[in-house]
Enzyme design. Sequence first.
Site, mmCIF file in Angstrom:
data_model
loop_
_atom_site.group_PDB
_atom_site.id
_atom_site.type_symbol
_atom_site.label_atom_id
_atom_site.label_comp_id
_atom_site.label_asym_id
_atom_site.label_seq_id
_atom_site.Cartn_x
_atom_site.Cartn_y
_atom_site.Cartn_z
ATOM 1 N N PRO A 88 39.425 67.006 79.266
ATOM 2 C CG PRO A 88 38.004 68.255 80.624
ATOM 3 C CD PRO A 88 38.123 66.943 79.941
ATOM 4 C CD GLU A 115 29.452 67.032 85.998
ATOM 5 O OE1 GLU A 115 30.526 67.461 86.435
ATOM 6 O OE2 GLU A 115 28.605 67.746 85.435
ATOM 7 N NE ARG A 152 44.793 74.153 57.824
ATOM 8 C CZ ARG A 152 46.051 74.480 58.003
ATOM 9 N NH1 ARG A 152 46.768 73.901 58.943
ATOM 10 N NH2 ARG A 152 46.628 75.386 57.250
ATOM 11 C CG ASP A 167 48.812 77.963 57.701
ATOM 12 O OD1 ASP A 167 48.781 79.152 57.362
ATOM 13 O OD2 ASP A 167 48.014 77.103 57.312
#
Length: 247
Positions: A88, A115, A152, A167
């Site tokens: 994160p 963690e 993609r 897109d």
Amino acid sequence: MRVDIITLLPQIFEKVFDESVLGAAVKNGLIDIVLHQFREYGEGRHKTVDDTPFGGGPGMVFKPAPLVNCIRDVRKKGIHAPVIGLTPQGMPLNQCLVKELALFDRIILVCGRYEGFDERIINEFDFQLSIGDYVLTGGEIAAMTVVDAVSRMIPGTVGCEESVIQDSFYEGILDHPQYTRPANWEGLLVPDILQNGNHALINKYRRSRSLLTTLVTRPDIFATAYLNESDKDIFQEILNTSSNNNL
Ligand code: ADE
């Protein structure tokens, strides 16, 4: 392109990489995904890969040696590749970064759990990636997201290259709405302009919808989007129409 994924849960990737567009890309040899179970590098009889955090606190932390030994072995098993930690705290993933990643012949993705990683593991990463400002239970779903988005961008993965270019985000703005038959569904009508076969008008309509949606829902990305001369004309027309209608 080859993608090595280092994880404690290799089995959860199988279905995702077996089916649909990604499955076809794997079968056609456009992407080669190699999963590595780093439990094999665990310590002792129980193949331990984690321990409690120094200083206390909840959860478990990945020990440095098992993961780093695994990363170093995987690095050696192919051509030079960036090692990317999924965390994160990483750089936020966006379409621009996805396009850059697709230029590599090989990438190595490292999935965390618990963690987090012992801080000394971070030196082994070339960089860290985050798929959004929220915390997942592990890096596996983030790795799947990276592989899906990057695949993609590899020519041949998505049947129609034009659809990739059109897109959302590819050109810095969101996609226009799409409709299919029936033209009238529960009283909700498909715009006439999409049914009249005039492709110049259809393209202009779609571009104006893309621009407006982006401006209203994502002003942050609109601010950095590249607008061409005809986009400016489209906005002028919208402004003229709204002032004529006293909007
Ligand atoms: N691991 C846990 N949360 C994550 C996130 N938001 N992005 C990437 N990896 C993660």
